[in-house]
Design a protein around this motif. Sequence first.
Motif, PDB file in Angstrom:
ATOM      1  N   UNK A  29      28.536 -47.622  15.729  1.00 10.14           N
ATOM      2  CA  UNK A  29      29.754 -48.227  16.280  1.00 10.14           C
ATOM      3  C   UNK A  29      29.448 -48.987  17.561  1.00 10.14           C
ATOM      4  N   UNK A  30      28.620 -48.408  18.411  1.00 12.87           N
ATOM      5  CA  UNK A  30      28.253 -49.075  19.659  1.00 12.87           C
ATOM      6  C   UNK A  30      27.411 -50.323  19.392  1.00 12.87           C
ATOM      7  N   UNK A 115      20.077 -55.887  18.365  1.00  8.36           N
ATOM      8  CA  UNK A 115      19.978 -54.488  17.938  1.00  8.36           C
ATOM      9  C   UNK A 115      18.747 -53.826  18.567  1.00  8.36           C
ATOM     10  N   UNK A 116      17.617 -54.511  18.565  1.00  9.80           N
ATOM     11  CA  UNK A 116      16.406 -53.926  19.187  1.00  9.80           C
ATOM     12  C   UNK A 116      16.644 -53.634  20.670  1.00  9.80           C
ATOM     13  N   UNK A 117      17.299 -54.561  21.351  1.00  9.11           N
ATOM     14  CA  UNK A 117      17.608 -54.357  22.771  1.00  9.11           C
ATOM     15  C   UNK A 117      18.526 -53.144  22.956  1.00  9.11           C
ATOM     16  N   UNK A 122      19.508 -47.426  24.355  1.00 11.63           N
ATOM     17  CA  UNK A 122      20.042 -46.142  23.911  1.00 11.63           C
ATOM     18  C   UNK A 122      18.966 -45.065  23.963  1.00 11.63           C
ATOM     19  N   UNK A 123      17.777 -45.389  23.520  1.00  4.56           N
ATOM     20  CA  UNK A 123      16.691 -44.412  23.575  1.00  4.56           C
ATOM     21  C   UNK A 123      16.338 -44.059  25.011  1.00  4.56           C
ATOM     22  N   UNK A 128      16.716 -40.099  29.298  1.00  5.56           N
ATOM     23  CA  UNK A 128      17.193 -39.722  30.628  1.00  5.56           C
ATOM     24  C   UNK A 128      18.032 -38.447  30.575  1.00  5.56           C
ATOM     25  N   UNK A 129      18.780 -38.279  29.503  1.00  4.05           N
ATOM     26  CA  UNK A 129      19.649 -37.093  29.391  1.00  4.05           C
ATOM     27  C   UNK A 129      18.912 -35.869  28.873  1.00  4.05           C
TER      28      UNK A 129
END
Length: 149
Positions: A29-30, A115-117, A122-123, A128-129
């Motif tokens: 969705x994002x 999408x790659x960006x 996201x990764x 980080x989390x």
Amino acid sequence: MSSLPDTTARHAPENIAILLREPFRRMTEQTIARLAERGHPQVRYAHGNVFQFLDDAGTRVSVLAERAGMTKQSMAQLVEHLETHGYVERVSDPADGRAKLVRTTARGREVFAVVREFIAETEALIEARLGADKLARLRALLTELDAAL
């Protein structure tokens, strides 16, 4: 608000399929929202069935359909939509002049770049989390799960 249905099973521990599906669904969705922000509002969730199964040199609709686990007719509709909006083109298959290959255009390659960006961002957020060690372990476990299934 949860996107999950309110059922009697809601109070039981989530099954592994839902635990895998929900993060994927949110990321998708994002991704679609990012594509729209970047000038690609015609690309929808279902069009991932085209983009993710395309070979660099092009792919026949029948092969795309088989890879996506859908009918040739449904895949042809998705390809037609993307072709109408300039994301893919159909060209003669050099191996068989009667057949056509679907391949990305420059506009379609823009989708891959966005999408790659987004995936890289996201990764990085996930790392980080969770931390690098947990992310590495998650990758290993998902790879192991895929092999087991």
